[in-house]
Structures are given as structure tokens and as C-alpha cells.
Design a protein around this motif. Structure first.
Motif, PDB file in Angstrom:
ATOM      1  N   HIS A 346     -52.651  24.543  -6.078  1.00  0.00           N
ATOM      2  CA  HIS A 346     -52.317  23.123  -6.252  1.00  0.00           C
ATOM      3  C   HIS A 346     -51.771  22.838  -7.654  1.00  0.00           C
ATOM      4  O   HIS A 346     -52.028  21.769  -8.223  1.00  0.00           O
ATOM      5  N   ARG A 347     -50.996  23.766  -8.183  1.00  0.00           N
ATOM      6  CA  ARG A 347     -50.327  23.545  -9.476  1.00  0.00           C
ATOM      7  C   ARG A 347     -48.980  22.896  -9.193  1.00  0.00           C
ATOM      8  O   ARG A 347     -47.931  23.531  -9.191  1.00  0.00           O
ATOM      9  N   LEU A 348     -49.023  21.595  -8.949  1.00  0.00           N
ATOM     10  CA  LEU A 348     -47.851  20.880  -8.476  1.00  0.00           C
ATOM     11  C   LEU A 348     -46.745  20.816  -9.523  1.00  0.00           C
ATOM     12  O   LEU A 348     -45.560  20.824  -9.187  1.00  0.00           O
ATOM     13  N   LEU A 349     -47.111  20.753 -10.802  1.00  0.00           N
ATOM     14  CA  LEU A 349     -46.091  20.718 -11.850  1.00  0.00           C
ATOM     15  C   LEU A 349     -45.282  22.010 -11.855  1.00  0.00           C
ATOM     16  O   LEU A 349     -44.051  21.985 -12.026  1.00  0.00           O
ATOM     17  N   ALA A 350     -45.950  23.143 -11.660  1.00  0.00           N
ATOM     18  CA  ALA A 350     -45.239  24.425 -11.629  1.00  0.00           C
ATOM     19  C   ALA A 350     -44.273  24.483 -10.448  1.00  0.00           C
ATOM     20  O   ALA A 350     -43.156  24.997 -10.570  1.00  0.00           O
ATOM     21  N   ILE A 351     -44.689  23.969  -9.286  1.00  0.00           N
ATOM     22  CA  ILE A 351     -43.805  23.935  -8.116  1.00  0.00           C
ATOM     23  C   ILE A 351     -42.554  23.126  -8.427  1.00  0.00           C
ATOM     24  O   ILE A 351     -41.420  23.542  -8.156  1.00  0.00           O
ATOM     25  N   PHE A 352     -42.760  21.963  -9.023  1.00  0.00           N
ATOM     26  CA  PHE A 352     -41.644  21.062  -9.322  1.00  0.00           C
ATOM     27  C   PHE A 352     -40.704  21.675 -10.360  1.00  0.00           C
ATOM     28  O   PHE A 352     -39.477  21.674 -10.181  1.00  0.00           O
ATOM     29  N   LEU A 353     -41.252  22.239 -11.438  1.00  0.00           N
ATOM     30  CA  LEU A 353     -40.408  22.778 -12.508  1.00  0.00           C
ATOM     31  C   LEU A 353     -39.620  23.994 -12.039  1.00  0.00           C
ATOM     32  O   LEU A 353     -38.468  24.178 -12.440  1.00  0.00           O
ATOM     33  N   LEU A 354     -40.218  24.826 -11.189  1.00  0.00           N
ATOM     34  CA  LEU A 354     -39.493  25.993 -10.694  1.00  0.00           C
ATOM     35  C   LEU A 354     -38.304  25.572  -9.837  1.00  0.00           C
ATOM     36  O   LEU A 354     -37.220  26.165  -9.919  1.00  0.00           O
ATOM     37  N   ALA A 355     -38.474  24.521  -9.031  1.00  0.00           N
ATOM     38  CA  ALA A 355     -37.360  24.016  -8.228  1.00  0.00           C
ATOM     39  C   ALA A 355     -36.260  23.437  -9.121  1.00  0.00           C
ATOM     40  O   ALA A 355     -35.067  23.633  -8.870  1.00  0.00           O
ATOM     41  N   VAL A 356     -36.655  22.719 -10.185  1.00  0.00           N
ATOM     42  CA  VAL A 356     -35.667  22.156 -11.112  1.00  0.00           C
ATOM     43  C   VAL A 356     -34.880  23.261 -11.800  1.00  0.00           C
ATOM     44  O   VAL A 356     -33.647  23.196 -11.916  1.00  0.00           O
ATOM     45  N   LEU A 357     -35.587  24.295 -12.267  1.00  0.00           N
ATOM     46  CA  LEU A 357     -34.909  25.400 -12.941  1.00  0.00           C
ATOM     47  C   LEU A 357     -33.932  26.108 -12.008  1.00  0.00           C
ATOM     48  O   LEU A 357     -32.821  26.470 -12.414  1.00  0.00           O
ATOM     49  N   ASP A 358     -34.331  26.312 -10.763  1.00  0.00           N
ATOM     50  CA  ASP A 358     -33.448  26.937  -9.784  1.00  0.00           C
ATOM     51  C   ASP A 358     -32.162  26.130  -9.626  1.00  0.00           C
ATOM     52  O   ASP A 358     -31.053  26.674  -9.656  1.00  0.00           O
ATOM     53  N   CYS A 359     -32.304  24.814  -9.474  1.00  0.00           N
ATOM     54  CA  CYS A 359     -31.147  23.946  -9.284  1.00  0.00           C
ATOM     55  C   CYS A 359     -30.246  23.937 -10.514  1.00  0.00           C
ATOM     56  O   CYS A 359     -29.024  24.113 -10.428  1.00  0.00           O
ATOM     57  N   VAL A 360     -30.856  23.750 -11.682  1.00  0.00           N
ATOM     58  CA  VAL A 360     -30.079  23.618 -12.918  1.00  0.00           C
ATOM     59  C   VAL A 360     -29.381  24.930 -13.263  1.00  0.00           C
ATOM     60  O   VAL A 360     -28.174  24.955 -13.562  1.00  0.00           O
TER      61      VAL A 360
END
Length: 465
Positions: A346-360
Motif C-alpha cells: 500500500h505504498r501509493l506514492l511509489a505507485i503514482f511516482l513510478l507511473a509519472v516517471l514512465d510517462c515523462v
């Protein structure tokens, strides 16, 4: 047996989607196909943006643990879906103010609603262990949508008629789904607002990563269209549409079959040796079958390009396709495997940041590839593939946060199976068919060895126990 049938339904859907894209690309002009491709991406984005949090909540909390909780959860999910449908239609209507044609705005909203609703309905059936009806509806949806889309394009080979045919297919599928599940999912229950809050807190964060994940190819398509023009970009857009789908569907099928057991073991026992073995096997299956998928596509790439792809799209398709395969392979692992520990913990921030990095990183890579090389299909997609590789390097840190016992032999065979057709492309200038034969036979041999290795290291021991 039921899980095998469900897995077969996913593969059937992949095959139908593959054939549909080729057929639509033949029927439409390059400009109309580019518009169709963007419409599909935008409607998928709208479906994920509006409804994915509901589906994530369904995956996590439905059917529930206590007596009667399934009906309560389903009631809350139904209310959430209805509210999100209204928001989706309002957003579609608002897009008319930004010069979007009225019929396209309405069709886009309706397609998003039907896609989100059908996905939620199928998720409920799967978590109720009703795999027989799930498999039937999964296959029926793929067939009906393909028939509707092709019928619309056949009536008039234009973007608008093709989309109208797609919408007609969704309506027909909706009626079929209602009929086949008329005696299921019908238990009455009261509406409990606290369940909505619980669903939203969990689902919204997890769904944000999916929204960003869909923004990645949408941004890539937008860059390609802006830089190359709709007609010139159509070949690369077809490569993106066609070659990413097998990866998405195979990973989805594996997650549907294997991931619930991983979550159940972790929640029940924690990071025990049994869990580490199970997680390592899950990672190995995802990696190995993703590499096998890339090997199969790469081995058949030249025959597909020469004899299946429309002449007007062929050059752009073949120039972009090798890099699209690499990009899709990287994203299948980055988006589905690497954040698994974050989901479990449940490390939701890590999930979100990894998706952002992938996109960027991917889209920055596309722009950098055009700037450093030349603004053509190959250079842009090569830059995107390098950006996706950078995202993998970062995501590995998240993946390593939970210990696992990785099963290496099948993955090694799969990697060699991919390397053979890639290296065989060096001989295309000498003889296309000899190079294709070497790639197909050599890749198939090592991929079969990989499958046999999975059988003797994972599946046969489970069958004996």
C-alpha cells in the motif's frame, strides 16, 4: 480448467483485436485511420479516468469477506458507476465548447461509459469465480465489437461511420450481457455511503497510475501527429496500436490468473518463504512470456509488414515497429511488474511516482530522439524506447523492496528466443525469407524450451503437490 478457459478468452480477444486493427487500417484512409486511432485512445483514457477507480475498488473489496457483504459492495459499486457515467456525459458535452463535433463528443462519452461498464461487469464475474460466463462474455465482446466496427467501416469507409459501428457493437454486447447474467448479480442490498469513501480512497490513487499510464501512449501519439502530420504518422500509429495490444492482453491475462493468489498469500502470511517463491514465479512468468511475445512479433514482423499492412502505411509501420516492440516490452514490465511491492505494501506514492516517471521519460525520450536524430518515425520511436528503458532502471529499486526467489532458466531461454529473430534481421538485405525462417525457427525453439522449463520447474511440482 476454468482458469485455462479464461486465459484462452484473453488470447482470443488479443487475436480479434489484432485482426480488427489490420482490417480497419485497410478500409480507412491514412488520415481517417489516424483520427480513429486518436478517438480510441481518448475514449479509453476517458473510461479509465472516470471508471478505473471503481474497478480497482471492485478488485480489492468485492465480493468481500463476510456474509452479505458482496451485495453491499455491489450496491455501492453500482451507485459509483452511475455517478461516474453522469460525470462522463457532462465532460463529453463540455468538449463541444472546444470545437469538438457534437456527434463525436457524444459517441466518445458513450463508448467510454460502455467500456467502463463492461469492464466492471466482467471483473465482478471473475471475482465471483464465474469463469464460464466470464469467458463467454469476454470472447463475445471482442467478436461483437469487431463486427460492429467493420460493419460501420464497410457501410462508409470514414472515421465517423466506423465509430458509429463500434457504438452499435457495444449496444448489442450490453443486451447480450444483460440476458446471460439475468439470474446473477441480482441480490438486493441497501446503499452504505461509508463503502463509497473506502472505495474512493483506495481506488482513486491506484487508478491515477492507470490514467497516467494511458496518457503515455496518448502523449506519444500526439507528438507523432504534431511532428509528422496525420497522414505521415499513420504508419507509426498503426504500429503502436497493433503491437502494444498483445503485450497488454497477455499481461492482463496473467494478472487475472496469478496475481490474486500472490495478494492472498501476502495478506494471509506476510513475506514468508512460500510468498517469496510465489512472487518470484509470478515475476518470472511475466518476464518470460513478455519476452516470448516480443520474440513472436519480431519474428513475423517483416511478413506482416509486407503482406498484411496497407501499402500507404507500410514504410512508416516497418520503420517504427522494431522500436515499438522494444518500447512495449519495457512498458509491460514497468507498468505491471515493477510496482507490485508497492501495491502489496500500500505504498501509493511509489505507485503514482513510478507511473509519472514512465510517462515523462518516454515522451521526453521521443522529443530527444527527434531533436538529436531526425524527425522521422524511427528516430522518434527509438527515443521513446530509450526513455522506457530508463524507467525500468528506476523501477527496479521499487521491485527489489520485497524479497523474491526468481525462476531464471525459463527467462534465459525466452531472452535467447528474442535475440535470435532480432539478430536475424541483419540478413534481410540478403534474403528476406531465409532471415524470417531463421528468426521463426530459432525463436520458436528457444521459446518452447522456456515453456518446457516453466513446466518442469513450476507447474509439474504444483501438480504433484
Amino acid at each position: 480448467m476454468a482458469k485455462i478457459v479464461a486465459l484462452a478468452a484473453y488470447f482470443y480477444q488479443a487475436a480479434v483485436a489484432f485482426g480488427l486493427l489490420i482490417a480497419v487500417a485497410h478500409l480507412l484512409t491514412p488520415a481517417d485511420y489516424a483520427a480513429y486511432s486518436l478517438f480510441i485512445s481518448i475514449s479509453q483514457f476517458a473510461a479509465i479516468f472516470c471508471f478505473e477507480w471503481v474497478r480497482f475498488a471492485c478488485s480489492r473489496f468485492y465480493p468481500g469477506q463476510g456474509a452479505g457483504s458482496e451485495a453491499l459492495e455491489r450496491k455501492a459499486l453500482s451507485v459509483e458507476f452511475a455517478a461516474c457515467s453522469a460525470i462522463c456525459l457532462i465532460a463529453a458535452s463540455a468538449s463541444i465548447l472546444f470545437s469538438v463535433p457534437t456527434e463525436i463528443a457524444v459517441l466518445g462519452g458513450l463508448v467510454a461509459i460502455f467500456q467502463g461498464g463492461s469492464d466492471l461487469h466482467l471483473t465482478m464475474l471473475r471475482f465471483r469465480q464465474e469463469f464460464r460466463i466470464f469467458s463467454r462474455l469476454q470472447g463475445s465482446r471482442a467478436t461483437i465489437l469487431a463486427v460492429g466496427t467493420l460493419a460501420g467501416a464497410a457501410v462508409a469507409p470514414t472515421f465517423t461511420c466506423t465509430v458509429i459501428g463500434l457504438m452499435a457493437g457495444y449496444l448489442a454486447y450490453g443486451l447480450l450481457a444483460l440476458f446471460l447474467t439475468r439470474n446473477s448479480l441480482r441480490e438486493a442490498a441497501r446503499f452504505e455511503p461509508p463503502l463509497v469513501r473506502k472505495h474512493f480512497v483506495y481506488g482513486s490513487v491506484a487508478a491515477s497510475a492507470s490514467v497516467i499510464g494511458l496518457l503515455t501512449p496518448l502523449g506519444l501519439k500526439t507528438i507523432l501527429t504534431a511532428v509528422l502530420g496525420a497522414g505521415a504518422a499513420a504508419g507509426a500509429l498503426l504500429a503502436l496500436d497493433l503491437l502494444q495490444r498483445p503485450f497488454v492482453l497477455i499481461v492482463s491475462a496473467l494478472q487475472a490468473i496469478q496475481y490474486p493468489d500472490v495478494v492472498s498469500t501476502y495478506d494471509r502470511e506476510g513475506a514468508t518463504p512460500t510468498f517469496r517463491r510465489q512472487l518470484g514465479e509470478y515475476y518470472s512468468l511475466l518476464t518470460g512470456l513478455t519476452l516470448m511475445t516480443a520474440a513472436g512479433i519480431f519474428a513475423l514482423l517483416q511478413p506482416i509488414g509486407q503482406f498484411v499492412i496497407a501499402a500507404g502505411l507500410r514504410d512508416g509501420f516497418l520503420a517504427a515497429a522494431p522500436f515499438v516492440i522494444g518500447l512495449a516490452t519495457c512498458r509491460a514490465l514497468t507498468f505491471n511488474m515493477l510496482p507490485t511491492p508497492a501495491h502489496l505494501q500500500h505504498r501509493l506514492l511509489a505507485i503514482f511516482l513510478l507511473a509519472v516517471l514512465d510517462c515523462v521519460l518516454l515522451n521526453i525520450g521521443v522529443l530527444a530522439g527527434g531533436h538529436l536524430g531526425s524527425y522521422n518515425d524511427a528516430a522518434l520511436m527509438a527515443g521513446g524506447m530509450i526513455g522506457a528503458l530508463c524507467a525500468i532502471a528506476i523501477g527496479l529499486k521499487v521491485m527489489m523492496s520485497l524479497s523474491f526467489d526468481f525462476v531464471w532458466p525459463p527467462v534465459v531461454f525466452s531472452a535467447i528466443g528474442l535475440a535470435v529473430p532480432v539478430l536475424a534481421t541483419a540478413g534481410f538485405g540478403y534474403s528476406l525469407w531465409i532471415s524470417v525462417a531463421v528468426g521463426v525457427v530459432g525463436g520458436a525453439l528457444f521459446c518452447l524450451l522456456g515453456l518446457y522449463s516453466y513446466f518442469i520447474t513450476m507447474f509439474r511440482p504444483q501438480a504433484r503437490s
